[in-house]
Design an enzyme around this catalytic site. Sequence first.
Site, PDB file in Angstrom:
ATOM      1  NE  ARG A  89      -3.977  -0.007   1.648  1.00  0.00           N
ATOM      2  CZ  ARG A  89      -4.944   0.405   2.423  1.00  0.00           C
ATOM      3  NH1 ARG A  89      -5.135  -0.030   3.707  1.00  0.00           N
ATOM      4  NH2 ARG A  89      -5.898   1.341   2.002  1.00  0.00           N
ATOM      5  CD  GLN A 195     -12.348   1.890   5.317  1.00  0.00           C
ATOM      6  OE1 GLN A 195     -13.230   2.438   4.961  1.00  0.00           O
ATOM      7  NE2 GLN A 195     -11.104   1.754   4.744  1.00  0.00           N
ATOM      8  CG  ASP A 236      -3.726   6.547   5.737  1.00  0.00           C
ATOM      9  OD1 ASP A 236      -4.782   6.930   5.956  1.00  0.00           O
ATOM     10  OD2 ASP A 236      -3.271   5.274   5.649  1.00  0.00           O
ATOM     11  CG  ASN A 247      -7.449  10.367   6.919  1.00  0.00           C
ATOM     12  OD1 ASN A 247      -6.793   9.400   7.361  1.00  0.00           O
ATOM     13  ND2 ASN A 247      -8.623  10.645   7.366  1.00  0.00           N
ATOM     14  CE  LYS A 248      -9.801   4.929   3.603  1.00  0.00           C
ATOM     15  NZ  LYS A 248      -9.283   4.194   2.640  1.00  0.00           N
TER      16      LYS A 248
HETATM   17  O1  MRU Z   1      -7.638   2.276   3.769  1.00  0.00           O
HETATM   18  P1  MRU Z   1      -7.463   2.551   5.391  1.00  0.00           P
HETATM   19  O2  MRU Z   1      -8.627   1.903   6.195  1.00  0.00           O
HETATM   20  O3  MRU Z   1      -6.062   1.840   5.838  1.00  0.00           O
HETATM   21  O4  MRU Z   1      -7.487   4.158   5.729  1.00  0.00           O
HETATM   22  C1  MRU Z   1      -7.227   4.075   7.053  1.00  0.00           C
HETATM   23  C2  MRU Z   1      -7.350   5.762   7.102  1.00  0.00           C
HETATM   24  O5  MRU Z   1      -7.598   6.558   6.415  1.00  0.00           O
HETATM   25  C3  MRU Z   1      -7.211   6.400   8.715  1.00  0.00           C
HETATM   26  O6  MRU Z   1      -7.867   7.357   8.911  1.00  0.00           O
HETATM   27  C4  MRU Z   1      -5.761   6.593   8.974  1.00  0.00           C
HETATM   28  O7  MRU Z   1      -4.878   5.477   8.458  1.00  0.00           O
HETATM   29  C5  MRU Z   1      -5.246   6.931  10.203  1.00  0.00           C
HETATM   30  S1  MRU Z   1      -5.581   5.465  11.248  1.00  0.00           S
HETATM   31  C6  MRU Z   1      -5.122   5.917  12.948  1.00  0.00           C
END
Ligand code: MRU
Length: 348
Positions: A89, A195, A236, A247-248
């Site tokens: 990733r 999520q 992230d 971030n997401k």
């Molecule tokens: O695709 P994901 O579920 O790994 O994405 C997660 C996020 O975007 C979270 O907000 C980020 O990793 C922070 S987790 C403490």
Amino acid sequence: MRELKTLFWRNGNLYLLDQRLLPHRERYFRCRSYRDVAWAIKEMVVRGAPAIGVAAAYGMVLACKSSRWSGRSFEAKLRKAAETIKSTRPTAVNLFWAVDRMLKVAEKAISGGEDVYRRLLEEANGILQADIETNRRIGEFGKGLIPDRSTVMTYCNAGGLATAGYGTALGVIRAAYDGGKNISVLVPETRPKLQGARLTAYELKKLGIPYRIITDNMAAMLMSQGYVSCVVVGADRILAKTGHVINKIGTLGLAIAASYYGIPFYVAAPLSSIDFKSSPQEVKIEERDASEVTTIAGRSIAPRGSHAVNLAFDITPPGLVSAVITEHGVYEPVGLMALERYIRGELG
Ligand code: MRU
């Protein structure tokens, strides 16, 4: 209800709480090799930037498991494992941070004639423990920003499941709630992987914190009506040089709406999510399979053969972020280079 561990190490294997199955089934996925770990990260058995980093660290321990490995070919194999794990990733910087840290430890152990496996396992255990303590500190620093008798919006899942335990954004909410504040949480479902609806709701329910799930497209309307006191999300990757927050996907839209309606927008993240080198143009935003958009929980919702775009993350500019909450205190997004001094001591 008991909180389950996101991941743990037992008898030479890494166990990951299988987040694909939550909230309905609580089952662990066993990783016996670094390839299992790489697969689990890619398929989102484990997800969330800090949790990916911790899993990757144990992946490097698994890469070193075979005692037959020695000498230069051993180092080459470790490097190959590192590349495989890093290729899973591209966006969460914790993955690269953890793998590079483990490689450095391995190099030192090899040149010092130490037991490499033992050293790597100690290091991975240390990263896991430190992550939980870091999150608690983020919670302590952030809780003062959450008003009493308030409704807090979060996004995606930045809770215990996204970390080794406790959580970043959810850690802040949790610390404020445990400190006696009357808080309820708005949880956008977070399409396409849900999520929010699946994981954040699961955690809040276990913690006994009041919450309501909303569809992602309700967020701006609720903000406009005065139902949202503040927003707290995870990250992230945060670019220290410019203050951009990755971030997401959907975070940017929330930040724009929050700014428009004058609602504070906080980002909670550990030092291991801060990238001190890259500019926004250099960050690779993960694109995932289109089927995640054209299906929900495995069921097709679009005409057969439909194309879809599936960007997993977005980039929020610093002007939309009120503050970044770290384990070293609360910072303006453009003031994060001041944190560089904390990584200098880390493993030069
Ligand atoms: O695709 P994901 O579920 O790994 O994405 C997660 C996020 O975007 C979270 O907000 C980020 O990793 C922070 S987790 C403490």
